[in-house]
Structures are given as structure tokens and as C-alpha cells.
Write an enzyme that holds these catalytic residues in place. Structure first.
Site, PDB file in Angstrom:
ATOM      1  N   SER A 135       0.781  -1.390  -0.018  1.00 32.04           N
ATOM      2  CA  SER A 135      -0.141  -0.121   0.122  1.00 32.04           C
ATOM      3  C   SER A 135       0.922   1.404   0.174  1.00 32.04           C
ATOM      4  O   SER A 135       1.641   1.562  -0.959  1.00 32.04           O
ATOM      5  CB  SER A 135      -0.972  -0.167   1.145  1.00 32.04           C
ATOM      6  OG  SER A 135      -1.981   0.828   0.957  1.00 32.04           O
ATOM      7  N   HIS A 146      -4.176  -1.861  -4.302  1.00 30.82           N
ATOM      8  CA  HIS A 146      -5.439  -2.407  -3.829  1.00 30.82           C
ATOM      9  C   HIS A 146      -6.476  -2.199  -5.473  1.00 30.82           C
ATOM     10  O   HIS A 146      -7.451  -1.620  -5.401  1.00 30.82           O
ATOM     11  CB  HIS A 146      -6.044  -1.521  -3.066  1.00 30.82           C
ATOM     12  CG  HIS A 146      -5.265  -1.292  -1.590  1.00 30.82           C
ATOM     13  ND1 HIS A 146      -4.880  -2.686  -0.745  1.00 30.82           N
ATOM     14  CD2 HIS A 146      -4.698  -0.300  -0.869  1.00 30.82           C
ATOM     15  CE1 HIS A 146      -4.145  -2.323   0.235  1.00 30.82           C
ATOM     16  NE2 HIS A 146      -3.814  -0.736   0.129  1.00 30.82           N
TER      17      HIS A 146
END
Length: 243
Positions: free
Chosen positions: A131, A166
């Protein structure tokens, strides 16, 4: 015999101990390290050094005999400049956690960690993360650092182009990233689904892997005609751990 030049490597992770319990992607990372029992330093800066995140790292890595784990907390910094540099340059793997990418970059710069990570990279330390910990290495990224999903034309620039994490699991990620690349707000780059991971050597993709058959890595680029191209990259399916 001449000493081989160090490899300059970055791994983008769509999983690991913070998302998965099977350790498949973490095993893959350790297998890339330059040492048989690598030193692995976790930087939880993007989460504000969240205690629960640190505990989760210790739970995942503290009982492993195949690495030497440590945590570097900057919100509760204890090392002076010399000790900080010595610790980071001694690592075989620097593993950066998720959270707020913009805050991560700002805090690193205040403490000089950005410069130290560049030095470690030049010396052959494997840099990796999930991330925000994947976003930070590129020239720009797709982020929710400011609340709504947006583009962040900032990063360490060790990986050319941009990164979007993501890609498949957070609503709005895919269309928003595609729009940013199409408009030129972000350069073309890499979109990572949860479960996939990618290794870059000297800025070039050298391996793409996945812990599930469905997860993938995509290359997203403007097509020069006001649109874009999106290519799904071949990924090697990793074997489950033999524990």
C-alpha cells in the site's frame, strides 16, 4: 575476483503479514534477500507507528528462525543520526507498512530517512512494502492520503512511473487511477491487485508473482491518443508454505 556490483531491487506487495495469514508473500520476500538469514527492518511510519501494526509484525516475524527482525519507529525515535544510518544500512530487507503515503514521505524527509533508504538501495538492500509502502518508491502514486482517492505526484523516485495499490479491492481505485494516467496527472505505471507482488531490478520488472490465481499485476500507460492501455502481466503462482 572482482566484487559483483550490488543489485538495486524493489518489491511491491499486494499482501503479506498485514493482510494474509499464510505468509506466502513474506516467504517470497525473504527468499529474495541477499543473505540466507536476512535482517528485516519494518517501518510502520505510514500508520503513525501504530502499536497494533508493530505487534502484528512481531507476531509474524518474531518467531521465524530464517530472519532477524527489527522495527524502526520514528514517532518514538530513540536512535541518533549515526545509529539510525548504521541500522538502516545494516538491513538486508526494509519492509514498509501501509497507511498514509503523504505523511510517510513527509516524516521520512524530516528525519533524513529518505536519503538513507536511497543509500541502502544503492548498496543492495531490498526495499519492499504494501500500500503506502509500495507507493513511496515510485515517482508518483494513487492514494487516499487526503481523504478521497486522488493522485500524488510525489515519491522517492527509485521506481520510474507510478503505482496504484488495491486495484481490485477498493471501490473507485481502478477508474480513478486510469483517469489520472489518461489525463497525465500521473505517469504510466503499475497497478497491483491484492494477492500479487512484483520485483523490479534497476527499475525494470523482473518477476511478478501471486498467492492466488485471480490476483494480477497490470501495466497502465497512456496510448498517446487520449486513452490508455492496460496490460495484465504474467504472474507465477506461488506454492503454499510447507509448515
Amino acid at each position: 575476483m572482482p566484487v559483483a556490483a550490488p543489485q538495486h531491487r524493489i518489491a511491491l506487495l499486494g499482501g503479506g503479514f498485514s493482510l494474509d495469514d499464510d505468509r506466502i508473500l513474506d516467504d517470497w520476500v525473504l527468499g529474495l534477500a541477499r543473505a540466507p538469514r536476512p535482517s528485516v527492518c519494518f517501518l510502520p511510519t505510514a500508520s503513525g507507528d501504530a502499536a497494533a501494526y508493530v505487534e502484528k509484525f512481531h507476531a509474524a516475524f518474531g518467531d521465524r528462525a530464517d530472519c532477524v527482525p527489527s522495527v524502526l519507529q520514528l514517532f518514538r525515535r530513540e536512535l541518533d543520526d549515526d545509529a539510525l544510518r548504521a541500522h538502516l544500512l545494516a538491513q538486508d530487507v526494509v519492509y514498509v507498512g501501509g497507511g498514509n503515503t503523504a505523511n510517510l514521505l513527509a516524516v521520512w524527509r524530516v528525519h533524513g530517512v529518505d536519503r538513507l533508504l536511497r543509500e541502502a538501495y544503492d548498496r543492495g538492500t531490498l526495499l519492499c512494502g504494501i500500500s503506502a509502502g509500495a507507493n513511496c518508491w515510485a515517482e508518483g502514486s494513487h492514494t487516499d492520503s487526503y481523504g478521497p482517492l486522488t493522485h500524488l505526484p510525489d515519491g522517492l523516485g527509485l521506481l520510474p512511473g507510478s503505482v496504484c495499490p488495491h486495484y481490485d479491492t477498493e471501490p473507485g481505485r481502478r477508474p480513478s487511477y486510469r483517469a489520472a494516467v489518461t489525463s497525465g496527472d500521473l505517469p504510466g505505471g503499475w497497478a497491483l491487485e491484492d494477492g500479487a507482488a512484483a520485483l523490479f531490478t534497476d527499475g525494470e520488472l523482473t518477476e511478478a508473482v501471486t498467492r492466488t490465481p485471480e490476483a494480477a499485476l497490470y501495466r497502465v500507460d497512456p496510448d498517446g491518443r487520449g486513452g490508455l492501455t492496460e496490460r495484465r502481466m504474467p504472474c507465477r503462482l506461488l506454492d503454499p508454505p510447507n509448515r
